[in-house]
Design a protein around this motif. Structure first.
Motif, PDB file in Angstrom:
ATOM      1  N   ALA A   1      12.619   9.600  38.654  1.00  0.00           N
ATOM      2  CA  ALA A   1      13.789   9.812  39.442  1.00  0.00           C
ATOM      3  C   ALA A   1      15.261   9.606  38.429  1.00  0.00           C
ATOM      4  CB  ALA A   1      14.254   8.631  40.563  1.00  0.00           C
ATOM      5  N   ARG A   2      14.816   8.970  37.124  1.00  0.00           N
ATOM      6  CA  ARG A   2      16.063   8.928  36.294  1.00  0.00           C
ATOM      7  C   ARG A   2      16.256  10.099  35.570  1.00  0.00           C
ATOM      8  NH1 ARG A   2      14.673   3.989  32.069  1.00  0.00           N
ATOM      9  NH2 ARG A   2      16.899   4.201  31.980  1.00  0.00           N
ATOM     10  N   GLY A   3      15.695  11.449  35.871  1.00  0.00           N
ATOM     11  CA  GLY A   3      15.893  12.463  35.467  1.00  0.00           C
ATOM     12  C   GLY A   3      14.906  13.068  34.389  1.00  0.00           C
ATOM     13  N   THR A   4      15.188  14.478  34.005  1.00  0.00           N
ATOM     14  CA  THR A   4      14.295  15.263  33.305  1.00  0.00           C
ATOM     15  C   THR A   4      15.344  15.841  31.903  1.00  0.00           C
ATOM     16  OG1 THR A   4      13.396  15.993  35.131  1.00  0.00           O
ATOM     17  CG2 THR A   4      12.784  17.276  33.204  1.00  0.00           C
ATOM     18  N   LEU A   5      14.581  15.830  30.913  1.00  0.00           N
ATOM     19  CA  LEU A   5      15.222  16.512  29.891  1.00  0.00           C
ATOM     20  C   LEU A   5      14.543  17.851  29.781  1.00  0.00           C
ATOM     21  CD1 LEU A   5      15.233  13.536  27.024  1.00  0.00           C
ATOM     22  CD2 LEU A   5      17.017  14.232  28.482  1.00  0.00           C
ATOM     23  N   VAL A   6      15.206  18.733  29.299  1.00  0.00           N
ATOM     24  CA  VAL A   6      14.762  20.228  29.166  1.00  0.00           C
ATOM     25  C   VAL A   6      15.051  20.779  27.869  1.00  0.00           C
ATOM     26  CG1 VAL A   6      14.962  22.343  30.173  1.00  0.00           C
ATOM     27  CG2 VAL A   6      15.262  20.769  31.524  1.00  0.00           C
ATOM     28  N   PHE A   7      13.884  21.090  27.219  1.00  0.00           N
ATOM     29  CA  PHE A   7      14.000  21.673  25.862  1.00  0.00           C
ATOM     30  C   PHE A   7      13.823  23.016  25.481  1.00  0.00           C
ATOM     31  CE2 PHE A   7      13.335  17.283  25.610  1.00  0.00           C
ATOM     32  CZ  PHE A   7      14.242  16.657  24.627  1.00  0.00           C
ATOM     33  N   GLY A   8      14.387  23.751  24.656  1.00  0.00           N
ATOM     34  CA  GLY A   8      13.992  25.104  24.504  1.00  0.00           C
ATOM     35  C   GLY A   8      12.605  24.890  23.620  1.00  0.00           C
ATOM     36  N   PRO A   9      11.877  26.038  23.855  1.00  0.00           N
ATOM     37  CA  PRO A   9      10.305  26.059  23.042  1.00  0.00           C
ATOM     38  C   PRO A   9      10.232  25.743  21.605  1.00  0.00           C
ATOM     39  CG  PRO A   9      10.739  27.985  24.461  1.00  0.00           C
ATOM     40  CD  PRO A   9      11.962  27.398  24.424  1.00  0.00           C
TER      41      PRO A   9
END
Length: 66
Positions: free
Chosen positions: A43-51
């Motif tokens: 629930a603290r969140g998600t980090l999203v990275f490029g490939p």
């Protein structure tokens, strides 16, 4: 920037996560971007990275694990 719908994503625990429930990283596969979250606190969140950025991170971890 558009929001990414991660509600139906299948998460898998990273092979580099601790088996004792400590440092647990989850990654979602088969997406154009690489979402990453802490399995103990999703629930603290998600980090999203490029490939490319994610591949460089993984290569760095593998290089330091030796």
């Amino acid at each position: 920037m558009r929001a990414i719908d991660l509600s139906n994503v299948k998460w898998r625990k990273s092979s580099y996560s601790n088996s004792d429930g400590g440092n647990c990283l989850e990654v979602a596969d088969n997406l154009p971007l690489v979402p990453v979250r802490d399995s103990k606190a999703p629930a603290r969140g998600t980090l999203v990275f490029g490939p490319a950025a994610w591949a460089a991170f993984v290569d760095g971890v593998k290089g330091n694990a030796r």
